[in-house]
Write a protein that holds these residues in place. Structure first.
Motif, PDB file in Angstrom:
ATOM      1  N   ALA A   1      50.282  -0.733  40.132  1.00 49.99           N
ATOM      2  CA  ALA A   1      49.253  -0.659  41.073  1.00 49.99           C
ATOM      3  C   ALA A   1      50.457  -0.912  42.422  1.00 49.99           C
ATOM      4  O   ALA A   1      49.862  -0.271  43.403  1.00 49.99           O
ATOM      5  CB  ALA A   1      48.301  -1.853  41.372  1.00 49.99           C
ATOM      6  N   ARG A   2      51.203  -1.665  42.364  1.00 50.72           N
ATOM      7  CA  ARG A   2      52.058  -1.872  43.550  1.00 50.72           C
ATOM      8  C   ARG A   2      52.804  -0.587  43.826  1.00 50.72           C
ATOM      9  O   ARG A   2      53.024  -0.361  45.065  1.00 50.72           O
ATOM     10  CB  ARG A   2      53.105  -3.045  43.043  1.00 50.72           C
TER      11      ARG A   2
ATOM     12  N   THR B   1      42.070   5.907  47.238  1.00 51.34           N
ATOM     13  CA  THR B   1      42.257   6.769  48.459  1.00 51.34           C
ATOM     14  C   THR B   1      42.427   8.606  47.856  1.00 51.34           C
ATOM     15  O   THR B   1      42.273   8.502  46.788  1.00 51.34           O
ATOM     16  CB  THR B   1      43.651   6.494  49.104  1.00 51.34           C
TER      17      THR B   1
ATOM     18  N   GLY C   1      47.982   8.542  45.697  1.00 46.80           N
ATOM     19  CA  GLY C   1      46.607   8.390  45.930  1.00 46.80           C
ATOM     20  C   GLY C   1      45.933   8.567  44.796  1.00 46.80           C
ATOM     21  O   GLY C   1      46.483   8.429  43.552  1.00 46.80           O
TER      22      GLY C   1
ATOM     23  N   ALA D   1      51.689   2.440  43.011  1.00 48.35           N
ATOM     24  CA  ALA D   1      50.812   3.439  43.759  1.00 48.35           C
ATOM     25  C   ALA D   1      50.707   3.326  45.215  1.00 48.35           C
ATOM     26  O   ALA D   1      50.448   4.017  45.856  1.00 48.35           O
ATOM     27  CB  ALA D   1      49.458   3.418  42.998  1.00 48.35           C
ATOM     28  N   LEU D   2      50.294   1.842  45.636  1.00 51.60           N
ATOM     29  CA  LEU D   2      50.209   1.638  47.061  1.00 51.60           C
ATOM     30  C   LEU D   2      51.373   2.150  48.089  1.00 51.60           C
ATOM     31  O   LEU D   2      51.307   2.703  48.910  1.00 51.60           O
ATOM     32  CB  LEU D   2      49.770   0.057  47.263  1.00 51.60           C
TER      33      LEU D   2
ATOM     34  N   VAL E   1      42.278  -2.148  40.621  1.00 49.95           N
ATOM     35  CA  VAL E   1      43.326  -1.814  41.733  1.00 49.95           C
ATOM     36  C   VAL E   1      42.843  -2.150  43.069  1.00 49.95           C
ATOM     37  O   VAL E   1      41.894  -1.571  43.405  1.00 49.95           O
ATOM     38  CB  VAL E   1      43.624  -0.338  41.315  1.00 49.95           C
TER      39      VAL E   1
ATOM     40  N   ALA F   1      51.563   5.813  48.225  1.00 43.02           N
ATOM     41  CA  ALA F   1      50.365   6.491  48.614  1.00 43.02           C
ATOM     42  C   ALA F   1      50.659   6.430  50.215  1.00 43.02           C
ATOM     43  O   ALA F   1      50.173   7.179  50.896  1.00 43.02           O
ATOM     44  CB  ALA F   1      49.145   5.880  48.195  1.00 43.02           C
TER      45      ALA F   1
ATOM     46  N   THR G   1      44.660   3.998  43.777  1.00 41.92           N
ATOM     47  CA  THR G   1      44.455   3.358  45.078  1.00 41.92           C
ATOM     48  C   THR G   1      43.120   3.555  45.857  1.00 41.92           C
ATOM     49  O   THR G   1      43.107   2.958  46.959  1.00 41.92           O
ATOM     50  CB  THR G   1      45.593   3.980  46.118  1.00 41.92           C
TER      51      THR G   1
ATOM     52  N   HIS H   1      43.413   0.456  49.154  1.00 46.82           N
ATOM     53  CA  HIS H   1      44.756   0.475  50.062  1.00 46.82           C
ATOM     54  C   HIS H   1      44.875  -0.094  50.902  1.00 46.82           C
ATOM     55  O   HIS H   1      44.005  -0.633  51.830  1.00 46.82           O
ATOM     56  CB  HIS H   1      44.805   2.131  50.569  1.00 46.82           C
TER      57      HIS H   1
END
Length: 579
Positions: free
Chosen positions: A448-449, A112, A106, A451-452, A376, A455, A110, A379
């Protein structure tokens, strides 16, 4: 910086994890050549007296980190790296170790709330995750004064859509970064039981010459899975995997881990003897060695001699059943020997070390460009994956650079090979114009991928959000309960007054709290938040216990409990996490 050219600096021998609860026993146990200490549990200016005495006796102390989260989507925290570096220096350590795992997710990547796992969670064995991990490892290597070794972790859950086996993932990591490996044979057993992975296959795919040392530990079966508890005796299947490993390569060191439910010193000594015996029997007779324990110690002390010869010691199986074909060295044996004489021997052949003698650097290497931040997606937003076409050249697949839309070949800049004997062709050259920008952009997209995905998984485990698609929901439930139970146990250790004040009500109260309150900081912060949660709710019901709990909170958090505005803000934040 610790001098690594001595035999002592490279040949660790048989060791045990140093813990405060068994500090006195560790000092008196026979056959302990070295110890490992959890890095986060010591302070540079206030080393425990027991560790100071061990160091004075010449016992090697290796710091073992658990909080860097090098497998996470974020780049390593500079403050944590600096602390680990300072501890390695204070201990005179020949290397430091960490884990291939993520521990938080997170945050800004993201958009979040930031979440802490309080535990080592597995990274997906995908090219994206490997790209991110390799960059994070390079950052850590550059910040540390001694070599870094990374440990394979145990897992209760498996990521859907994995693209590599564990052995392939680790081999590729070593090839790209030159990082050492800390192979935990107990974790290989755990993944065999929980994920159906073959330990022998994993060992056959590993670059065994890159092993810095080996972990051995116990666990137990519960909820239909194997838990790597470090609180139970080492089972026979784990020793069997150690036998397999030691028949392929001479490990520089083998260490017994025990973190809880500590047995009497006699039982620890017995387990150490069992490890000695296992290594000795796997190796076969050693010339000049007597008893099996002595042979085992000699077995783990041969790696430096083998490394100087450019071979693996002791076992013909290492050449045939090891990690498969290796690239031929770029220089002759004589030239390699001359270079070896001029450079201190590192932990494992070709280990990378910052701040000390290194393999000859390339002439005028081009500096890596800074990575520009990119937007980015929020979420849940779709992110196009990086294509890994089966027919693409290996360098394109491994580098993580997708082809441009016009169909022309994307420029790829190979990372330099690490360690001695790196061929000249592998050394960095001036990047073609535009290649560095493409690499930086793809690095951001991969982060980014990753991280998502991380998270979403961590939120499902600690905040009760829906399980991400493709995961085994039953296993996620087991992992979620295990994380909450670990939080309760660790908070009870860092704040022992809480179980004393709350009595039998502590554990159920904490587990109820953990269901809706993800950890967003360390365990000490978690303890304060838990007590605040109870006090705001008017608990515990006993007035005396509530007064004691209030005083405990005031002594550590402030002069008075939080006001209405603060409570409202925290409730809103918690509600956001649960969405």
């Amino acid at each position: 910086m610790t001098e690594l050219g001595t035999e002592r600096g490279t040949e660790l021998g048989i060791g045990i994890g140093w813990r405060p609860e068994i500090a006195e026993a560790v000092e008196t146990l026979p056959g302990v050549d070295w110890v490992e200490v959890v890095a986060e549990n010591i302070c540079v200016g206030h080393l425990p007296d027991s560790l100071t005495r061990l160091r004075a006796r010449g016992v090697t102390v290796v710091p073992h980190g658990v909080s860097l989260g090098l497998g996470g989507a974020d780049r390593p925290d500079a403050g944590r790296l600096a602390e680990l570096a300072a501890k390695a220096t204070a201990l005179g350590a020949p290397l430091v170790t960490e884990h291939i795992a993520f521990v938080r997710a997170g945050g800004p990547l993201t958009a979040t709330p930031a979440l802490e796992a309080g535990h080592l969670l597995p990274v997906p064995r995908t090219w994206d995750a490997l790209d991110v991990l390799c960059e994070n490892v390079r950052i850590a290597q550059d910040a540390l004064p001694v070599p870094l070794a990374l440990e394979n972790i145990a897992a209760l859950i498996a990521w859907p859509g994995e693209e590599l086996t564990e052995g392939q993932f680790l081999a590729e990591l070593v090839e790209r970064t030159g990082v050492r490996l800390l192979i935990d044979v107990a974790n290989l057993h755990t993944n065999h039981v929980n994920r159906g992975e073959d330990p022998a296959k994993a060992l056959s795919e590993l670059p065994l010459e890159s092993i810095a040392y080996v972990h051995v530990a116990g666990g137990l079966a519960r909820d239909g899975v194997w838990h790597d508890t470090h609180a139970h005796p080492v089972p026979a299947p784990v020793l069997d995997i150690l036998t397999d490993l030691a028949s392929r390569v001479s490990p520089p060191g083998v260490l017994l881990e025990r973190d809880d439910n500590f047995p009497p010193p006699e039982e620890l000594a017995s387990e150490l003897r069992s490890i000695h015996r296992t290594v000795a029997e796997a190796a076969g007779p050693v010339p000049g060695a007597g008893a099996p324990a002595e042979a085992g110690r000699e077995r783990v002390a041969t790696v430096s001699r083998a490394a100087r010869r450019g071979t693996t010691a002791g076992s013909p199986a290492a050449a045939t059943a090891g990690a498969g074909p290796r690239p031929a060295p770029a220089t002759s044996h004589a030239a390699g020997a001359r270079r070896e004489e001029a450079r201190p021997l590192l932990i494992g052949a070709g280990a990378r070390v910052s701040g000390g003698p290194m393999p000859e650097p390339p002439a005028d290497p081009a500096p890596e460009p800074p990575v520009a931040p990119t937007a980015v997606p929020a979420h849940g937003a779709a992110v196009e994956p990086s294509p890994r076409p089966g027919g693409a050249p290996e360098s394109a697949g491994r580098g993580g650079v997708s082809a441009p839309a016009d169909g022309t070949a994307a420029p790829v800049v190979a990372r330099p090979a690490q360690g001695p004997g790196a061929p000249a062709a592998a050394r960095p050259t001036e990047a073609p114009e535009g290649a560095a920008r493409l690499l930086a952009e793809e690095s951001d997209r991969a982060r980014a991928r990753v991280a998502l995905g991380q998270a979403a998984l961590l939120s499902a485990l600690v905040a009760g959000t829906p399980a991400p698609e493709g995961f085994d929901t039953r296993r996620l439930g087991v992992q979620s309960r295990a994380l909450a139970a670990k939080r309760a146990e660790v908070v009870a250790k860092v704040a022992p007054e809480l179980p004393e004040i709350l009595g039998d009500g502590y554990r159920p109260a904490f587990l109820a709290y953990a269901k809706s309150r993800p950890m967003s900081g360390g365990y000490r912060r978690d303890a304060l938040d838990f007590v605040e949660h109870l006090l705001v709710a008017g608990r515990p019901e006993d007035p005396g216990a509530r007064r004691r709990l209030t005083r405990w909170w005031q002594d550590r958090a402030g002069t008075r409990p939080p006001g209405r505005a603060t409570r409202f803000a925290r409730a809103a934040r918690a509600a956001l996490v649960r969405r």
